[in-house]
Design an enzyme around this catalytic site. Structure first.
Site, PDB file in Angstrom:
ATOM      1  N   GLU A  35       0.861  -1.184   0.000  1.00 20.22           N
ATOM      2  CA  GLU A  35       0.000   0.000   0.000  1.00 20.22           C
ATOM      3  C   GLU A  35       0.901   1.239   0.000  1.00 20.22           C
ATOM      4  OE1 GLU A  35      -2.253   3.045   0.102  1.00 20.22           O
ATOM      5  OE2 GLU A  35      -3.279   1.104  -0.079  1.00 20.22           O
ATOM      6  N   LEU A 138       4.049   0.258  -5.963  1.00 26.03           N
ATOM      7  CA  LEU A 138       4.262  -0.640  -7.099  1.00 26.03           C
ATOM      8  C   LEU A 138       4.685   0.206  -8.292  1.00 26.03           C
ATOM      9  CD1 LEU A 138       3.864  -3.508  -8.454  1.00 26.03           C
ATOM     10  CD2 LEU A 138       1.631  -2.645  -9.148  1.00 26.03           C
ATOM     11  N   TYR A 217     -28.881  14.413   2.753  1.00 25.28           N
ATOM     12  CA  TYR A 217     -28.463  14.932   1.454  1.00 25.28           C
ATOM     13  C   TYR A 217     -29.113  16.299   1.257  1.00 25.28           C
ATOM     14  CZ  TYR A 217     -27.091  10.086   0.688  1.00 25.28           C
ATOM     15  OH  TYR A 217     -26.520   8.851   0.801  1.00 25.28           O
ATOM     16  N   ASP A 303     -12.782  -0.878  -5.631  1.00 24.23           N
ATOM     17  CA  ASP A 303     -12.937   0.335  -6.428  1.00 24.23           C
ATOM     18  C   ASP A 303     -12.135   0.285  -7.726  1.00 24.23           C
ATOM     19  OD1 ASP A 303     -14.621   1.354  -4.539  1.00 24.23           O
ATOM     20  OD2 ASP A 303     -13.251   2.874  -3.778  1.00 24.23           O
ATOM     21  N   GLY A 312     -26.746   4.164  -0.809  1.00 23.61           N
ATOM     22  CA  GLY A 312     -27.182   2.787  -0.697  1.00 23.61           C
ATOM     23  C   GLY A 312     -26.221   1.911   0.074  1.00 23.61           C
TER      24      GLY A 312
END
Length: 534
Positions: A35, A138, A217, A303, A312
Site C-alpha cells: 500500500e 508498485l 443529502y 474500487d 445505498g
C-alpha cells in the site's frame, strides 16, 4: 536487486485489499500486501457494512471484532433528502427493518466508519501472518507464463525490491495504477461530481428535530452536499460539491467559505460552529465498471473494478464480496485442486453484480441530486434484495441455475438454485440452534434433505479430488433438526434431495430428489466441471 516469491500479491491496503488478505489466510494462502500510503485511512469514507458482508466476516471469525468497533451512530436509521437540515424533507429513503433481516440472515447491518474498520482488518491480517508493507509503491509489473514479477519501492527509503507472485489482486482504488498498466478500460457515466470534505463541531439538536440520521443529502441554491454525523452529538463531516466547468475549484473552500456553506446546509444563518479541519483533498463521485475483472494472472477488485455513488451503502461491501469470491478460488488453483480457468468465473460472476449495483446506486444518486423519488421508484431494487438476492448468471456452478432468470430474487423467497446464495435456515444440532450459513466456510458442503446416508459416498468424491467436502443431513433422520421446517422449501428440494454449496456460500449444484446410480461418480463429475478440471 533482491527477489522474493509469494503465492499472491495484493496491491492496495484499503477495505478490499485487507479483507482479501484475511480471506486468503483463512484458506491457507500466504500473501504479501503493498500500500503506497503510510497507514490506513484517516477519513470515515465508507460507513456501513451490509449483513451479507458481515456473514463473510463471521465466516472468518471476525464478526464480533467488527461489531465491537461499530460507529456511535449505529442506532441511526434515517436517510433523508432535504433543502436544508432545518427545513422540510423532500423524501426519506426506505430502510429494511431488523425483523426483515432476521428472517434472512444471522448477521446484521453494521455501521462502522472506514477509518475504524481498516485498523481492525490490518490487526487481523498481522495476526494471521500476512506480509503487510505500507508506504510501498508498485512501480512495474511484468507477466510471464508462470507468474508475475513486480517492482516495489519503499517510499520512505527509496529501496527497490522485486517480488515474484503467482497471481496479483489489484485492489488499488478507483484510479488503479495496476488497471492502467494492464490497459483495462472502463465504462459508465464517469465523474458525476467533484467534492471536498471538512469536519465541524456544532449543536444540531434543533434542526434535527429528533431524527437520528445516517446522512442528510442537502440540495439548495447555495450548497449541494451531504451532512454526516460522527458521534450523534457535536461532531460532523460535510461533503460539498463544486463544479470545475463553472470555474470552481477546491481552492475556493477557505475557512470563511466553509462556515457559510455549513450554515446554508443546516438552514440556520447564525449557527455557532467550530471548523475542525479542511484536510481532505478534492475527490469525486463516479460511476464506472471495469471492462473485465480478470486478465491473465491479474484479478481486479473493489474500487479498481467498480466505483459508484455512496448512496445505498453498496460500494465497500461489493468490494469485500469480490475478495471473498476470489479467495477460495485462488486457494484451490494454487493447490492444483482446480484448473486456472476457475478464475475466469470471477469475472463472469462479479461483473454483472457490479453493473447492477452501480445502476442502483445511480438511481439513488439521482434522487440526491434533485430528481423526484417517484420518477425512479419503479426501477429501484430494495436494499435487502441487493444485499442477499443477487444470482450469478454464469460461473462456477452447474445445473438449472446457469443463465436462468433475473440477476436478483427476493431474499425472503429464495430459490436455492445454483448461482444464488445458499439461504439462511435455522437448524439445530447437539449444541443448539444455529444458521445453515455457518456450515459453509470450511469447504464444500453437501446438504441433504433428511438422512445423509444415501449421499454419504459424496465424501469419497471430495477425498478423490483432495477437497474438504462435508455431507450433512437436515431434517428427519439427518444430522440436524430442521427447526422451522423450511429447509426443503427454501433450498428447492424434495425429501432425499441434496444441495452442494461452495466455500463462499453460493449454491454450486442441486439434485431435487434422492440419488440414482453411483453417487460418488455423479458428485465427482459435478465438482470437476465446477473446478474446471475437465
Amino acid at each position: 536487486m533482491s527477489q522474493e516469491n509469494v503465492p499472491v500479491l495484493i496491491v492496495g491496503g484499503g477495505l478490499t485489499g485487507l479483507s482479501a488478505a484475511v480471506f486468503l489466510a483463512h484458506h491457507g494462502v500466504r500473501a504479501t500486501l503493498v500500500e503506497r500510503h503510510p497507514g490506513t485511512s484517516t477519513h470515515p469514507k465508507a460507513r456501513a457494512i451490509n449483513p451479507r458482508t458481515m456473514e463473510l466476516y463471521r465466516a472468518v471469525g471476525m464478526e464480533e471484532r467488527v461489531t465491537a468497533g461499530r460507529s456511535p451512530i449505529s442506532g441511526n436509521t434515517d436517510l433523508v433528502h432535504v433543502e436544508t437540515l432545518a427545513g422540510a424533507e423532500r423524501v426519506r429513503m426506505p430502510n429494511a427493518s431488523v425483523e426483515d433481516i432476521s428472517r434472512i440472515s444471522p448477521a446484521r447491518w453494521t455501521l462502522i466508519d472506514q477509518n475504524q474498520l481498516e485498523p481492525i482488518l490490518r490487526a487481523r491480517a498481522e495476526e494471521v501472518g500476512v506480509d503487510l508493507r505500507f508506504h510501498t509503491r508498485l512501480d512495474a509489473v511484468t507477466e510471464s507464463a508462470d507468474g508475475v514479477t513486480a517492482t516495489l519501492t519503499d517510499v520512505g527509503t527509496g529501496e527497490s525490491t522485486e517480488l515474484r507472485a503467482a497471481y496479483v489482486i489489484a485492489a488499488d482504488g478507483s484510479r488503479s495504477p495496476v488497471r492502467d498498466l494492464l490497459s483495462i478500460g472502463s465504462h459508465g457515466r464517469g465523474t458525476l461530481t467533484n467534492l471536498v470534505s471538512f469536519f465541524f463541531d456544532a449543536d444540531l439538536e434543533e434542526p434535527l428535530r429528533g431524527r437520528k440520521i445516517i446522512a442528510a443529502y442537502v440540495n439548495n441554491p447555495e450548497v449541494r452536499g451531504t451532512i454526516i454525523p460522527l458521534d450523534n452529538d457535536r461532531k460532523w463531516v460535510i461533503n460539498v460539491s463544486f463544479f470545475p466547468d463553472k470555474g470552481q475549484s477546491a481552492e475556493d473552500f477557505t475557512p470563511e467559505r466553509c462556515v457559510e456553506l455549513v450554515r446554508a446546509a443546516v438552514g440556520v444563518p447564525d449557527l455557532e460552529l467550530t471548523l475542525d479541519s479542511v484536510d481532505m483533498p478534492a475527490w469525486d463521485i463516479s460511476a464506472r465498471v471495469a471492462d473485465t475483472f480478470a486478465r491473465g494472472r491479474f484479478l481486479v477488485a473493489g474500487d479498481a473494478a467498480h466505483v459508484m455513488p455512496p448512496t445505498g451503502a453498496f460500494g465497500a461491501s461489493t468490494g469485500i464480496q469480490d475478495a471473498y469470491n476470489l479467495a477460495w478460488k485462488l486457494a484451490l488453483v494454487l493447490a492444483d485442486k482446480a484448473g486456472p480457468e476457475l478464475l475466469a468465473s470471477y469475472d463472469a460472476e462479479r461483473r454483472p453484480v457490479a453493473e447492477e449495483t452501480v445502476r442502483q446506486a445511480m438511481l439513488r444518486f439521482a434522487v440526491r441530486e434533485g430528481k423526484q423519488f417517484q420518477d425512479v421508484a419503479k426501477d429501484l431494487v430494495d436494499e435487502m434484495t441487493m444485499t442477499f438476492g443477487y444470482v450469478y448468471p454464469a460461473g462456477a456452478f452447474t445445473g438449472e441455475g446457469a443463465g436462468a432468470g433475473n440477476i436478483t430474487e427476493e431474499p425472503d423467497k429464495p430459490s436455492g438454485r445454483p448461482g444464488a446464495r445458499a439461504p439462511h435456515v435455522v437448524i439445530e444440532g447437539a449444541h443448539g440452534p444455529f444458521s445453515a450459513v455457518d456450515l459453509f466456510p470450511v469447504g464444500f458442503t453437501l446438504l441433504t434433505a433428511g438422512a445423509s446416508v444415501p449421499w454419504a459416498a459424496a465424501a469419497d468424491a471430495g477425498r478423490e479430488l483432495g477437497l474438504v467436502l462435508q455431507v450433512r443431513g437436515v431434517g428427519a433422520g439427518g444430522d440436524y433438526a430442521d427447526t422451522e421446517g423450511t429447509f426443503t422449501e427454501r433450498y428447492g428440494v424434495a425429501d432425499g434431495g441434496a444441495v452442494l454449496v461452495r466455500p463462499d456460500g453460493v449454491v454450486a449444484w442441486r439434485a431435487g430428489s434422492a440419488p440414482e446410480g453411483d453417487v460418488a461418480a455423479t458428485v465427482t463429475g459435478v465438482l470437476r466441471r465446477i473446478l474446471a478440471l475437465d
